[in-house]
Design an enzyme around this catalytic site. Structure first.
Site, PDB file in Angstrom:
ATOM      1  N   CYS A  99       4.806  -5.363   1.170  1.00 53.20           N
ATOM      2  CA  CYS A  99       5.382  -6.406   2.035  1.00 53.20           C
ATOM      3  C   CYS A  99       4.685  -7.742   1.802  1.00 53.20           C
ATOM      4  CB  CYS A  99       5.288  -5.988   3.503  1.00 53.20           C
ATOM      5  SG  CYS A  99       3.629  -6.043   4.156  1.00 53.20           S
ATOM      6  N   GLU A 154       3.291   6.199   7.008  1.00 53.29           N
ATOM      7  CA  GLU A 154       4.446   5.498   6.412  1.00 53.29           C
ATOM      8  C   GLU A 154       5.023   6.317   5.254  1.00 53.29           C
ATOM      9  OE1 GLU A 154       3.792   1.424   5.145  1.00 53.29           O
ATOM     10  OE2 GLU A 154       5.600   1.521   3.899  1.00 53.29           O
ATOM     11  N   SER A 210      -6.986   1.668   8.382  1.00 54.76           N
ATOM     12  CA  SER A 210      -5.919   0.741   7.986  1.00 54.76           C
ATOM     13  C   SER A 210      -5.878   0.595   6.464  1.00 54.76           C
ATOM     14  CB  SER A 210      -6.169  -0.621   8.643  1.00 54.76           C
ATOM     15  OG  SER A 210      -5.452  -1.622   7.964  1.00 54.76           O
TER      16      SER A 210
HETATM   17 FE1  SF4 Z   1       5.057  -4.531   8.456  1.00 54.83          FE
HETATM   18 FE2  SF4 Z   1       2.703  -5.712   8.706  1.00 54.83          FE
HETATM   19 FE3  SF4 Z   1       2.863  -3.192   7.792  1.00 54.83          FE
HETATM   20 FE4  SF4 Z   1       3.692  -5.259   6.310  1.00 54.83          FE
HETATM   21  S1  SF4 Z   1       1.587  -4.847   6.970  1.00 54.83           S
HETATM   22  S2  SF4 Z   1       4.780  -3.313   6.627  1.00 54.83           S
HETATM   23  S3  SF4 Z   1       4.570  -6.638   7.843  1.00 54.83           S
HETATM   24  S4  SF4 Z   1       3.416  -3.902   9.853  1.00 54.83           S
END
Ligand code: SF4
Length: 307
Positions: free
Chosen positions: A196, A133, A223
């Site tokens: 988020c 990301e 993760s």
């Molecule tokens: Fe999107 Fe879920 Fe990642 Fe948040 S945790 S940016 S809602 S994929």
């Protein structure tokens, strides 16, 4: 032994959406080779499920999205939920690939924000080095500067009209601290925190836990939001917090003699895996015997929605 289900936990909307896009793509383009640029979301069970559908995962953590594209000659490429820079989309199109975009709308929202700002300013982006990301967002412009820790601020010289923002899956507490430190150096900077909602409410649920002896965080070690849940537990003084991939990772010595055991999971963890963990713990609470005879991978295929 009491078992506490931490709510909310598990799949977020962005992950549910990405999985649906992958499944629809496998169906629509069944005659084409289909690849995805890295893990669709950071959970190996989800990736395995995609593999069963015929989607090839290009998973080399050391390679950039641009480099991964060199390994695809034809067919369909899926951009993962973490997003990618415009250069990646362009290169895929130049290669004649069909591009399917599973970028989470929350990540896209950050992209829109920073692209607008760099028209007349610099962005300080708080994010994790080598995370897809962060790579995708920082790759949008030379005016976006990645800061992972406080010492990175020393490398930033004179910047113009600064906006401070961040990756969606970071720690609430650590990010607030780093934003404050950044503001000390760039006093007039505007701040747009982009953690988020899914990440925030899962962390807050852990930060609000009281009198817990053990917390299991079910998820994949890759993760980021899952790792942050474990760190949140450590920050509020939960004495034993374990990141486990599935029920098979539970060890008797972790729970023997413990009174209150809580369970949460990352936003990319299939619900079935978390349910398995709760089932194993319940059985242990009733019988004192650790029974982990559960066929997790098969059940994982039925998982669609989060908790
Ligand atoms: Fe999107 Fe879920 Fe990642 Fe948040 S945790 S940016 S809602 S994929």
């Amino acid at each position: 032994m009491e078992i506490i289900n931490v709510i909310p936990r598990g799949y977020c909307q962005g992950v549910v959406r990405a999985i649906k896009i992958a499944k629809d793509t496998a169906e629509k383009y069944s005659d084409y080779p289909i690849s995805m640029l890295g893990m669709l979301v950071h959970n190996q069970y989800v990736v395995n499920e995609c593999t069963h559908l015929g989607i090839h995962c290009l998973d080399d953590k050391k390679a950039s999205r641009l480099d991964l594209l060199d390994k695809i000659d034809s067919g369909v490429v899926i951009i993962t939920a973490h997003g990618a820079s415009e250069e990646v989309y362009q290169k895929a199109k130049d290669k004649g690939l069909i591009v399917v975009d599973a970028t989470c709308p929350d990540v896209m929202k950050t992209h829109v924000l920073v692209k607008e700002h760099v028209k007349d300013g610099d962005v300080i982006y708080i994010g994790k080095k080598n995370h897809p990301e962060a790579e995708g967002t920082v790759g949008l412009s030379n005016h976006i500067h990645l800061v992972t820790e406080e010492k990175d601020l020393d490398n930033l010289g004179d910047l113009h009209n600064v906006l401070i923002t961040c990756q969606t899956t970071l720690s609430l507490l650590d990010t607030n601290h780093l934003i404050q430190k950044t503001k000390e150096k760039f006093k007039d900077a505007k701040v747009a925190p982009e953690i988020c909602n899914a990440t925030r409410i899962r962390q807050e649920a852990v930060l609000n836990l009281k009198n817990i002896d053990v917390l299991y965080v079910v998820g994949d070690p890759h993760s980021n939001n899952t790792n942050q849940l474990k760190k949140s537990a450590e920050k509020v003084g939960i004495p034993n917090a374990y990141l486990i991939e599935n029920a098979n990772d539970i060890e008797e010595n972790q729970i023997k003699g413990k009174n209150r055991v809580a369970v949460t999971s990352g936003s990319s963890t299939p619900t079935a895996l978390t349910n398995d963990v709760v089932s194993v713990l319940k059985k242990y609470a009733e019988t004192g015997i650790l029974d982990k005879d559960i066929v997790i991978v098969e059940r994982c295929k039925t998982a669609k929605n989060g908790d």
